[in-house]
Design an enzyme around this catalytic site. Structure first.
Site, PDB file in Angstrom:
ATOM      1  N   GLU A  95     -30.483  70.863 -80.657  1.00 46.20           N
ATOM      2  CA  GLU A  95     -31.764  70.741 -80.780  1.00 46.20           C
ATOM      3  C   GLU A  95     -32.319  71.422 -81.517  1.00 46.20           C
ATOM      4  O   GLU A  95     -33.654  71.526 -81.824  1.00 46.20           O
ATOM      5  CB  GLU A  95     -32.401  70.955 -79.185  1.00 46.20           C
ATOM      6  CG  GLU A  95     -31.961  69.207 -77.898  1.00 46.20           C
ATOM      7  CD  GLU A  95     -30.205  69.590 -77.886  1.00 46.20           C
ATOM      8  OE1 GLU A  95     -29.127  70.980 -77.500  1.00 46.20           O
ATOM      9  OE2 GLU A  95     -30.128  69.152 -77.030  1.00 46.20           O
ATOM     10  N   GLN A 103     -28.676  68.872 -65.184  1.00 46.44           N
ATOM     11  CA  GLN A 103     -29.716  69.011 -66.597  1.00 46.44           C
ATOM     12  C   GLN A 103     -30.630  69.619 -66.032  1.00 46.44           C
ATOM     13  O   GLN A 103     -31.738  69.445 -66.498  1.00 46.44           O
ATOM     14  CB  GLN A 103     -29.545  68.327 -67.406  1.00 46.44           C
ATOM     15  CG  GLN A 103     -28.088  68.264 -68.491  1.00 46.44           C
ATOM     16  CD  GLN A 103     -27.626  67.240 -68.966  1.00 46.44           C
ATOM     17  OE1 GLN A 103     -28.332  66.335 -69.580  1.00 46.44           O
ATOM     18  NE2 GLN A 103     -27.247  67.620 -70.129  1.00 46.44           N
ATOM     19  N   LYS A 125     -37.565  61.223 -65.619  1.00 46.11           N
ATOM     20  CA  LYS A 125     -37.465  60.190 -65.833  1.00 46.11           C
ATOM     21  C   LYS A 125     -38.074  59.300 -65.803  1.00 46.11           C
ATOM     22  O   LYS A 125     -38.021  58.157 -66.073  1.00 46.11           O
ATOM     23  CB  LYS A 125     -35.935  60.950 -65.904  1.00 46.11           C
ATOM     24  CG  LYS A 125     -35.593  59.397 -66.304  1.00 46.11           C
ATOM     25  CD  LYS A 125     -33.545  59.603 -66.176  1.00 46.11           C
ATOM     26  CE  LYS A 125     -32.946  58.736 -66.797  1.00 46.11           C
ATOM     27  NZ  LYS A 125     -31.851  58.537 -66.765  1.00 46.11           N
ATOM     28  N   MET A 185     -29.195  92.458 -94.564  1.00 48.58           N
ATOM     29  CA  MET A 185     -30.600  93.877 -94.315  1.00 48.58           C
ATOM     30  C   MET A 185     -29.631  94.080 -93.281  1.00 48.58           C
ATOM     31  O   MET A 185     -30.195  96.069 -93.092  1.00 48.58           O
ATOM     32  CB  MET A 185     -31.540  92.534 -94.356  1.00 48.58           C
ATOM     33  CG  MET A 185     -32.638  93.001 -93.996  1.00 48.58           C
ATOM     34  SD  MET A 185     -33.155  94.263 -95.238  1.00 48.58           S
ATOM     35  CE  MET A 185     -33.892  92.415 -96.011  1.00 48.58           C
TER      36      MET A 185
END
Lengths: 586, 171
Positions: A53, A116, A165, A483
């Site tokens: 994601e 979830q 949902k 770096m």
């Protein structure tokens, strides 16, 4: 209100279509299945399946940054939403317009620690411009349109809409974008004319002026960049740009001094230090730019143009503050400059350019050339030559390679340079390149990468292959987090704690495993060849360039130092130990 | 910001916001996230039809920080308007406190007498305790609490400051 009844998930798709969304980047999951089902049954909006994601959000950023449109993301609840968080904050820091739809557990389960479940609006509140939890399907269409309005208006930013949902299944009315007007949010676009007049008077009175331009010019749109170019050329004043602003003013113009800041050019930083009038258009006096605040451009009067009033007087006092959109302000500045027949003091300006000329002749981007080992700067110089005349978009990861890309690749147009500036997100470049490539299928899109950053979102190679996005990864492989190693060398006694990348993958085989083309250059003589092959291959290509592992990025203003304490190369040591207040700065 | 006055100032802000879920979290998160102080904060809906709430925040900081707080609050999407009542001058600030004091005999009588002086009302009483309700500027309430703490104060509850601009004009 239109009486048309749709399900929540149909409302989502209709709103995306009506907002002009052609691509949504996402990853399905339990809490967004109804939306995916509606997505499946229409052809207006294309879905691009990412592999993580975070990649979806960066891809949407790449899309947004390269088109000027709002990027769109669709992810599921819980881990889908939390994986998106880094990308959201990245977009927040760099003012990129995004709308991110997250699934949520059904309303009756919210707060029950359901499977979830995450408090998505709670988690994303500080890393979005605004967010919504839609608990009533009757509010859904309005909320979607509002979200797009908020994302793109004023100082752009990411907006999250959390959709349970059951709301996706429920039926409710659809309203179009034009039927929605936000209750409170009206950012000021047009400046107060009196402030612009003051600014023009101050500009015209300057002996040592400089334009300091930022991402606000790019965000305002290509028109703002044209106006900026017109104004700078009209005045004949020098112009420098922040990392985010590159391309807002043509890099090939002799009035351009290069990027300023920690790894900016000597001439840009010294001109900032010694100027008497600073004209800041759409930059925010970031700590990478100012260095030591108490010694930042001590002798100048400052004009600050910003669309966000909270940027003004945040770090640096503005003598003339102009709140407004860059294009509007620049338009007014040009008009007033012309109407009042302003002429700069040419003798003073000539002296100023002569002074800048002496700084320019230091040739601060010079580096030690080598026949034995590929210098990263050399690789980029060769790439630059091969890219001439092409339609190019460049993304980067974060680190030395990013700064070298900013220094060595010229940007003559806005929206061509996509980099994670504010947040400094390693792993940004590949997904952002995919987003830019899908928005510009015929362009050449190259991610300038380091071997450390690229591993953070390397899974997105699969996305590039699946969606036929022929992005090019140009990895400057020095086997170190360069770096980090550079700072350890300069500030921590050369103790390279955990900055060496042992057990690196074979990037050529890795590319092939994903179905991409892998190329490698290990000798100076091979660089041109691999670049040519890379550009001639109509598929995703990974180029592993074995560069000098010990090269450092210069110029450099060490943390806590002023612009005039800039280091030009490895032969210059930090004269005294960095003061403690400088050491703690990142 | 360099050369700015560094004295710490105390300012009262009035903020009109859309009364939507999470709006208070947004305001508080802004203060904690950016390291600003909150001395007191009150919030209640003031227009039910329009779903508008009013937040009063008392905060401290340098001039630069106070300016930033105003700009940052104004930048929040559900915020209608922010006013720095201290900077504008001419505002009235009030706070309400409930003060529970226990004691008998002389201490009880003295508590009652002082309450009378401060205009505090008795809203609950037992043979060995009072609950006083006092309204006033924060300093008055501080003074009252200071005296009561020597006379058997055992529990205290304060609303925090609410404030309004003087004169005939509205927000």
């Amino acid at each position: 209100m239109s009486g048309e009844q749709l399900t929540g998930s149909e409302i989502v798709l209709r709103a995306l279509r009506d907002q002009g969304v052609d691509i949504v980047f996402g990853y399905p999951g339990g809490a967004v299945l109804p939306i995916y089902d509606s997505l499946f049954q229409q052809n207006d909006v294309r879905h691009v399946l990412v592999r993580h994601e975070q990649g979806a959000v960066h891809a949407a950023e790449g899309y947004a940054r390269s088109t000027g449109k709002v990027g769109c993301v669709l992810v599921t609840s819980g881990p889908g939403a939390t994986n998106a968080v880094t990308g959201l904050l990245d977009a927040m820091m760099d003012s990129i317009p995004l709308v991110c739809l997250t699934g949520q557990v059904p309303t009756h389960l919210i707060g029950n620690d359901a499977f979830q479940e995450a408090d998505t609006t709670g988690i994303t509140r500080p890393c979005t411009k605004h967010n919504y939890l839609v608990k009533d399907v009757n509010d859904l269409a309005r909320t979607l349109h509002e979200a797009f309005y908020v994302a793109r208006s004023g100082r752009p930013g990411p907006v999250v809409i959390d959709i349970p949902k059951d709301i996706q299944f429920a039926s409710g009315p659809y309203v179009g974008p034009h039927e929605v007007r936000h209750r409170t949010y009206r950012p000021q676009m047009k400046p107060e004319l009196a402030r612009v007049e003051e600014a023009v008077e101050l500009m015209a009175s300057a002996n040592k002026p400089i334009f300091y331009t930022g991402g606000g010019v790019v965000n305002s749109g290509p028109f703002a960049a044209r106006l900026l170019t017109q104004l700078v050329r009209m005045t004949g004043y020098p112009c420098t740009s922040t990392l985010m602003g590159l391309g807002g003013f043509p890099a090939s113009d002799p009035l351009f001094l290069g990027m300023l800041g920690m790894h900016g050019t000597y001439e840009a930083n010294l001109a900032m230090y010694h100027c008497d009038v600073m004209i800041n258009i759409g930059a925010r006096f970031d700590d990478r730019v100012t260095g030591k605040l108490s010694e930042f451009s001590p002798g100048s009067r400052k004009i600050h143009v910003d669309i966000d009033p909270s940027s003004i007087n945040k770090n640096v006092h503005a003598d003339v503050a102009v709140v407004g959109d860059a294009a509007h302000v620049l338009e007014d500045m040009i008009r007033i400059w012309k109407a009042r027949q302003k002429r700069p003091d040419q003798a003073a300006l000539d002296d100023w350019w002569a002074e800048i000329g002496t700084w320019r002749r230091r040739d601060c981007l010079r580096y030690q050339r080598s026949e034995q080992v590929i210098k990263p700067q050399f690789a980029l110089e060769r790439l630059r030559e091969h890219l001439r005349g092409r339609d190019v978009y460049i993304t980067t990861e974060v680190g030395q390679h990013q700064m070298w890309a900013a220094q060595f690749l010229p940007f003559d147009e806005p929206n061509r340079w996509l980099t994670s500036g504010g947040l400094g997100t390693m792993g940004y470049g590949l997904p952002a390149a995919i987003g830019a490539q899908l928005a510009h299928p015929d362009a050449t899109v190259i991610d300038i990468a380091g071997e450390a950053s690229i591993l953070m979102n390397i899974q997105e190679l699969a996305t590039a292959v699946q969606h036929r996005a022929p992005v090019k990864l140009f990895i400057l492989n020095n086997q170190y987090m360069g770096m980090v190693r550079q700072w350890q060398e300069l500030l921590h006694g050369g103790r390279y704690a955990e900055s060496y990348m042992d057990a690196l993958p074979d990037f050529v085989k890795l590319a092939e495993a994903f179905g991409c083309v892998g190329l490698r250059a290990t000798a100076v003589g091979e660089v041109d060849d691999v670049i040519r092959q890379m550009l001639d291959t109509p598929k995703p290509v990974v180029v592993d360039v074995a560069v000098d592992p010990h090269e450092n990025c210069f110029p450099m203003i060490p943390g806590g130092r002023a612009h005039n304490e800039i280091l030009l190369g490895p032969e210059e040591k930090i004269e005294e130990a960095t003061p403690e207040e400088g050491m703690v700065l990142v | 910001m360099t050369n700015a006055p560094q004295e710490i100032e105390r300012h009262t802000f009035a903020v009109l916001v859309d009364n939507e879920p999470g709006v208070l979290a947004r305001v508080i998160g802004l203060f904690s996230g950016r390291g600003y102080n909150i001395e007191s904060l009150t919030v209640a809906e003031v227009d039910a039809a329009e779903r508008v709430s009013r937040i009063t925040i008392v905060t401290t900081g340098t001039r630069m920080v106070i300016e930033q707080i105003q700009a940052q609050l104004d930048r929040l999407v559900p915020v209608h308007r922010v006013r720095d009542l201290t900077a504008e001058g001419r505002s009235i600030e009030r706070e309400l406190a409930l003060v529970k004091v226990t004691g008998t005999g002389e201490r009880r009588i003295e508590a009652m007498r002082i309450a009378g002086i401060f205009g505090a009302r008795v809203v609950d009483a037992t043979l060995s305790s009072f609950v006083f309700e006092i309204t006033g500027a924060s300093e008055e309430i501080e003074d009252f609490i200071g005296l009561m703490s020597q006379l058997g104060l055992i529990e205290l509850c304060r609303t925090g400051t609410v404030a309004i601009h003087r004169g005939a004009t509205g927000f």
